[in-house]
Design a protein around this motif. Structure first.
Motif, PDB file in Angstrom:
ATOM      1  N   LEU A   1       5.417  22.917  65.290  1.00  0.00           N
ATOM      2  CA  LEU A   1       4.875  21.645  64.815  1.00  0.00           C
ATOM      3  C   LEU A   1       3.756  21.878  63.793  1.00  0.00           C
ATOM      4  CD1 LEU A   1       5.061  18.612  65.001  1.00  0.00           C
ATOM      5  CD2 LEU A   1       3.508  18.705  66.967  1.00  0.00           C
ATOM      6  N   PHE A   2       2.882  22.849  64.066  1.00  0.00           N
ATOM      7  CA  PHE A   2       1.810  23.180  63.132  1.00  0.00           C
ATOM      8  C   PHE A   2       2.402  23.643  61.795  1.00  0.00           C
ATOM      9  CE2 PHE A   2      -1.407  26.231  61.489  1.00  0.00           C
ATOM     10  CZ  PHE A   2      -2.444  25.330  61.263  1.00  0.00           C
ATOM     11  N   ALA A   3       3.472  24.417  61.851  1.00  0.00           N
ATOM     12  CA  ALA A   3       4.137  24.881  60.624  1.00  0.00           C
ATOM     13  C   ALA A   3       4.707  23.705  59.834  1.00  0.00           C
ATOM     14  CB  ALA A   3       5.241  25.883  60.965  1.00  0.00           C
ATOM     15  N   ARG A   4       5.263  22.716  60.514  1.00  0.00           N
ATOM     16  CA  ARG A   4       5.813  21.553  59.815  1.00  0.00           C
ATOM     17  C   ARG A   4       4.715  20.741  59.129  1.00  0.00           C
ATOM     18  NH1 ARG A   4       9.121  20.328  65.008  1.00  0.00           N
ATOM     19  NH2 ARG A   4      10.536  22.085  64.901  1.00  0.00           N
ATOM     20  N   VAL A   5       3.583  20.591  59.815  1.00  0.00           N
ATOM     21  CA  VAL A   5       2.444  19.898  59.201  1.00  0.00           C
ATOM     22  C   VAL A   5       1.959  20.697  58.001  1.00  0.00           C
ATOM     23  CG1 VAL A   5       0.030  19.204  59.562  1.00  0.00           C
ATOM     24  CG2 VAL A   5       1.756  18.709  61.321  1.00  0.00           C
ATOM     25  N   SER A   6       1.879  22.001  58.155  1.00  0.00           N
ATOM     26  CA  SER A   6       1.457  22.886  57.071  1.00  0.00           C
ATOM     27  C   SER A   6       2.388  22.767  55.868  1.00  0.00           C
ATOM     28  CB  SER A   6       1.428  24.337  57.580  1.00  0.00           C
ATOM     29  OG  SER A   6       1.192  25.238  56.540  1.00  0.00           O
ATOM     30  N   GLU A   7       3.668  22.743  56.139  1.00  0.00           N
ATOM     31  CA  GLU A   7       4.670  22.621  55.076  1.00  0.00           C
ATOM     32  C   GLU A   7       4.523  21.282  54.342  1.00  0.00           C
ATOM     33  OE1 GLU A   7       7.471  24.729  52.994  1.00  0.00           O
ATOM     34  OE2 GLU A   7       6.526  25.433  54.845  1.00  0.00           O
ATOM     35  N   ALA A   8       4.231  20.225  55.088  1.00  0.00           N
ATOM     36  CA  ALA A   8       4.032  18.906  54.481  1.00  0.00           C
ATOM     37  C   ALA A   8       2.817  18.927  53.548  1.00  0.00           C
ATOM     38  CB  ALA A   8       3.873  17.848  55.569  1.00  0.00           C
ATOM     39  N   MET A   9       1.778  19.613  53.941  1.00  0.00           N
ATOM     40  CA  MET A   9       0.593  19.737  53.075  1.00  0.00           C
ATOM     41  C   MET A   9       0.963  20.475  51.796  1.00  0.00           C
ATOM     42  SD  MET A   9      -2.110  18.256  54.404  1.00  0.00           S
ATOM     43  CE  MET A   9      -3.578  19.077  53.779  1.00  0.00           C
ATOM     44  N   ASP A  10       1.720  21.542  51.939  1.00  0.00           N
ATOM     45  CA  ASP A  10       2.130  22.324  50.775  1.00  0.00           C
ATOM     46  C   ASP A  10       2.992  21.481  49.822  1.00  0.00           C
ATOM     47  OD1 ASP A  10       2.269  25.016  49.453  1.00  0.00           O
ATOM     48  OD2 ASP A  10       4.408  24.713  49.833  1.00  0.00           O
ATOM     49  N   ARG A  11       3.895  20.681  50.367  1.00  0.00           N
ATOM     50  CA  ARG A  11       4.733  19.809  49.530  1.00  0.00           C
ATOM     51  C   ARG A  11       3.896  18.798  48.741  1.00  0.00           C
ATOM     52  NH1 ARG A  11       8.167  19.933  53.980  1.00  0.00           N
ATOM     53  NH2 ARG A  11       7.449  17.899  54.700  1.00  0.00           N
ATOM     54  N   ARG A  12       2.744  18.442  49.283  1.00  0.00           N
ATOM     55  CA  ARG A  12       1.848  17.512  48.587  1.00  0.00           C
ATOM     56  C   ARG A  12       0.975  18.221  47.549  1.00  0.00           C
ATOM     57  NH1 ARG A  12      -1.045  13.658  53.024  1.00  0.00           N
ATOM     58  NH2 ARG A  12      -1.975  12.790  51.128  1.00  0.00           N
TER      59      ARG A  12
ATOM     60  N   PRO B   1      -3.625  22.701  49.959  1.00  0.00           N
ATOM     61  CA  PRO B   1      -3.617  23.964  50.690  1.00  0.00           C
ATOM     62  C   PRO B   1      -3.181  23.787  52.148  1.00  0.00           C
ATOM     63  CG  PRO B   1      -5.874  23.273  50.223  1.00  0.00           C
ATOM     64  CD  PRO B   1      -4.963  22.305  49.536  1.00  0.00           C
ATOM     65  N   ARG B   2      -2.429  24.760  52.612  1.00  0.00           N
ATOM     66  CA  ARG B   2      -2.036  24.774  54.019  1.00  0.00           C
ATOM     67  C   ARG B   2      -3.280  25.036  54.863  1.00  0.00           C
ATOM     68  NH1 ARG B   2       3.610  26.110  54.468  1.00  0.00           N
ATOM     69  NH2 ARG B   2       4.468  26.671  52.439  1.00  0.00           N
ATOM     70  N   PRO B   3      -3.388  24.407  56.044  1.00  0.00           N
ATOM     71  CA  PRO B   3      -4.502  24.744  56.934  1.00  0.00           C
ATOM     72  C   PRO B   3      -4.361  26.200  57.402  1.00  0.00           C
ATOM     73  CG  PRO B   3      -2.919  23.315  58.045  1.00  0.00           C
ATOM     74  CD  PRO B   3      -2.487  23.420  56.612  1.00  0.00           C
ATOM     75  N   VAL B   4      -5.479  26.791  57.811  1.00  0.00           N
ATOM     76  CA  VAL B   4      -5.491  28.179  58.279  1.00  0.00           C
ATOM     77  C   VAL B   4      -5.798  28.190  59.771  1.00  0.00           C
ATOM     78  CG1 VAL B   4      -6.549  30.459  58.043  1.00  0.00           C
ATOM     79  CG2 VAL B   4      -6.281  28.987  56.026  1.00  0.00           C
ATOM     80  N   LEU B   5      -4.903  28.755  60.556  1.00  0.00           N
ATOM     81  CA  LEU B   5      -5.087  28.864  62.004  1.00  0.00           C
ATOM     82  C   LEU B   5      -6.155  29.918  62.298  1.00  0.00           C
ATOM     83  CD1 LEU B   5      -3.848  27.753  64.659  1.00  0.00           C
ATOM     84  CD2 LEU B   5      -2.351  29.765  64.642  1.00  0.00           C
TER      85      LEU B   5
END
Length: 185
Positions: free
Chosen positions: A14-25, A28-32
């Motif tokens: 789920l975190f990866a999907r949110v990260s991917e959505a940020m990248d598509r926008r 920057p992807r969040p950093v765990l």
């Protein structure tokens, strides 16, 4: 084969999907960071109850989290600063704009793809995570962090020892180094 707790694997996806959505926008992807990064690098030998991450775009990240079903808990006894997902038993929280006050070498931040997922997320390096554990240990407020640093180092003998030494010295105000981790100080 790498095996994680099922709820942790679901949270990573789920975190990866949110990260991917940020990248598509184009953001920057969040950093765990923190305990979830420790669980990731220890293959659930260390476990966590929350996902801490860093993002300079908190408002946009929260928009994406809501699109993926995250809610902000409310009421007495609720975690007021973070988010939860109804299907997961883990909290999610933005803890800073950048990892470790900007002391992390960006070249050491890793891109990770969870098992069974095509989306990617970013995580601090195991070296920076170990340094973080030693900084907490050095503060005197989290004595168990030495064990965590030792476990992580034992699981990652291929770590960049020069960078690790530098980062542990920085995070512990010069009090500790790699040899202290190995010897248990």
């Amino acid at each position: 084969m790498t095996t994680y707790r099922p709820e942790f694997e679901a949270a990573l996806r789920l975190f990866a999907r949110v990260s991917e959505a940020m990248d598509r926008r184009g953001l920057p992807r969040p950093v765990l960071v923190g305990g979830a990064a420790a669980e990731l690098y220890s293959t659930s030998a260390l476990t966590t109850g929350d996902f801490d991450f860093c993002s300079p775009c908190q408002a946009e990240l929260e928009d994406e989290m809501q699109r993926f079903g995250f809610i902000r808990p409310s009421g007495a006894g609720s975690m007021l600063k973070g988010w939860i997902h109804p299907e997961l038993q883990l909290g999610f929280e933005t803890v800073a704009d950048v990892p470790m006050d900007g002391n992390v070498d960006r070249a050491h931040i890793r891109l990770v793809k969870p098992i069974g997922e095509s989306a990617l997320f970013r995580v601090i390096s195991v070296e920076d995570l170990i340094a973080d554990r030693m900084g907490q240990y050095a503060s005197g407020t989290a004595r168990d962090r030495l064990y965590q640093a030792q476990l992580l180092l034992s699981l990652h003998p291929d770590a960049d020892m020069e960078y690790l030494e530098q980062r542990v010295r920085e995070e512990s105000a010069g009090d500790y180094g790699v040899e202290d981790i190995k010897s248990g100080t």
